[in-house]
Each structure stands twice: as C-alpha cells, then as structure tokens.
Design an enzyme around this catalytic site. Structure first.
Site, PDB file in Angstrom:
ATOM      1  N   SER A 134       0.502  -1.046  -0.070  1.00  0.00           N
ATOM      2  CA  SER A 134       0.199  -0.387   0.128  1.00  0.00           C
ATOM      3  C   SER A 134       1.235   1.150  -0.009  1.00  0.00           C
ATOM      4  O   SER A 134       1.580   1.273   1.201  1.00  0.00           O
ATOM      5  CB  SER A 134      -0.927  -0.118   1.419  1.00  0.00           C
ATOM      6  OG  SER A 134      -1.566   0.988   1.494  1.00  0.00           O
ATOM      7  N   TYR A 144      -2.795  -1.398  10.295  1.00  0.00           N
ATOM      8  CA  TYR A 144      -2.584  -0.821   8.319  1.00  0.00           C
ATOM      9  C   TYR A 144      -1.482  -1.047   7.892  1.00  0.00           C
ATOM     10  O   TYR A 144      -1.315  -1.687   7.192  1.00  0.00           O
ATOM     11  CB  TYR A 144      -4.261  -0.367   8.316  1.00  0.00           C
ATOM     12  CG  TYR A 144      -4.171  -1.021   6.346  1.00  0.00           C
ATOM     13  CD1 TYR A 144      -4.625  -2.329   5.681  1.00  0.00           C
ATOM     14  CD2 TYR A 144      -3.851   0.001   5.942  1.00  0.00           C
ATOM     15  CE1 TYR A 144      -4.882  -2.112   4.089  1.00  0.00           C
ATOM     16  CE2 TYR A 144      -3.819   0.297   4.027  1.00  0.00           C
ATOM     17  CZ  TYR A 144      -3.928  -0.978   3.782  1.00  0.00           C
ATOM     18  OH  TYR A 144      -4.127  -1.321   2.493  1.00  0.00           O
TER      19      TYR A 144
END
Length: 237
Positions: A126, A139
């Site tokens: 990400s 996350y």
C-alpha cells in the site's frame, strides 16, 4: 508448458482484476479467497492467516493444476481507527491477514519455485506504507511489513531464479475504497482526491493488474526487490 499462478484475495477488486489479467495472459490461475471467484480460474476457499488451510490448498493446486510458480499476495483487510483505540485483537487480526498471510503463502509456494528454478512473487502492499497515514496505524504497519518481506525474499531467492516485487497501490477505485468513502473515512471524498492526483483520475484495478502482468513476465527477470508504485503520481518517493 502453461505456468500456474495463485492469486490470493482474487474474488473482488484488485485481486479479481489480476486474476482476470493472468488468465488472459495464458496462465492457469487458482484463486484463494473466502468468497467464490467468478473468473476463469479454479477457486479455493482459503483463510490465508491459517497455515493448515494455506498448505492444504497449495498442495491441492500442485496436484490438480500443476506446481505453482507464480504467486500474487493480494488478500488483505483495511483498518481505520485512532491509534489509542486500536485493541490488541484488532492489531493481531490485521497482521495475521495482511502480513502473516503473505508470509505463509510464500513459505508454501516458494519450494515449488525453487524446484522449478523459476518463480515470480508479486506482493500487493500500500502507498500508505510509504508515507504513513493517520488513523490507520495497524493497517499501515502490516503493509510496511510486506515491503520489508519483499526486499528480504528478493535477496535470498534471487539466485534460485525467483523474483519478488511489491506494488503499493495508491487511490484505486475498488469496493473497499467506496465503502470507506460511504463511512466518511476518506475526508472530503473521492472527487476531492481525484482533483489532487496528478493524472486527474482514480486508479483502476486494471492498472495494478497491468503492472503485475509485467513483473510476472520473463522480460522482467532483472527486476526484483523493487517497490513499483502505481498511484497516478500521488507518491513519487
């Protein structure tokens, strides 16, 4: 001989686009997902955080389809919460699926690649792991771990003919993104983000699939250990 690929989280969003692209590229594709895949691929119900399930599914792929020599680790879940409110269970769940799941799938598939003397691993991380993101610490940390795992595996298994790269998507229009917008978790929303994206559009799952397709080809054999950003210019670091 047709190569066999495993795509985790391949039933929707980015994973689905990657699975569809690899089928189009002529690979035999197995999708690992808790939901059934609707592409021209074999579908396996797998919780990637469960070692027994991963090992059993990889063994079944090898028996039914042939030894897997391509692995795309895409399965993942998001997390939005102020840091001080994140519980240990929530932290562990993010890590188990996003990072440990990638670890387990790599451990199960790499021996097949070593035996074949050829392999391609593409880990979907990400862009938030490159720049950080508030209210997403668990996350972001899990996806940063995926980047570190990628670099280490590339060094260890390059001599075996295996390349390992990671794509950190940035602002991709997926069901996960739209769900976050609907919950008010994207600030001013998708249109505002598009206005600040250099290419002036949201990314598509197909954009990530195209990059993964390249990294899996023989022509990409000199590309390993790399972070290949696909983000419309939102992050150039």
């Amino acid at each position: 001989m047709t190569r066999v690929a495993i795509v985790t989280g391949g039933a929707s969003g980015i994973g689905l686009a990657i699975a569809e692209r690899l089928v189009k590229d002529g690979l035999t594709v197995a999708v690992f997902d808790l939901n059934e895949a609707s592409v021209g691929a074999a579908s396996f119900a797998v919780d990637v955080s469960d070692k027994a399930q991963v090992d059993a599914a990889v063994a079944e792929v090898a028996t039914r389809l042939g030894a897997p020599t391509v692995l795309v680790n895409n399965a993942g879940i998001e997390g939005f919460k102020p840091f001080l409110d994140i519980t240990l269970d929530e932290w562990n769940r993010l890590m188990a699926i996003n990072l440990t799941g990638t670890f387990l799938c790599c451990q199960a598939v790499i021996p097949h690649m070593v035996e074949a003397g050829w392999g391609r691993i593409v880990n979907i991380s990400s862009s938030s792991a490159q720049g950080g993101q508030q209210r997403m610490t668990h996350y972001v940390s899990s996806k940063a771990g995926v980047i570190g795992l990628t670099k280490s595996l590339a060094l260890e298994f390059g001599p075996a003919g295996i390349t390992v790269n990671t794509i950190p998507p940035g602002f991709i229009d997926t069901p996960m993104l739209r769900a976050a917008e609907a919950k008010g978790l994207l600030g001013p929303g998708v249109d505002a983000a598009i206005a600040t994206t250099p290419v002036r559009r949201a990314g598509l799952p197909e954009d990530i699939a195209a990059a993964a397709s390249f990294l899996i080809r023989d022509e990409a054999s000199y590309v390993t250990g790399q972070v290949i950003g696909v983000n419309g210019g939102r992050n150039t670091g």
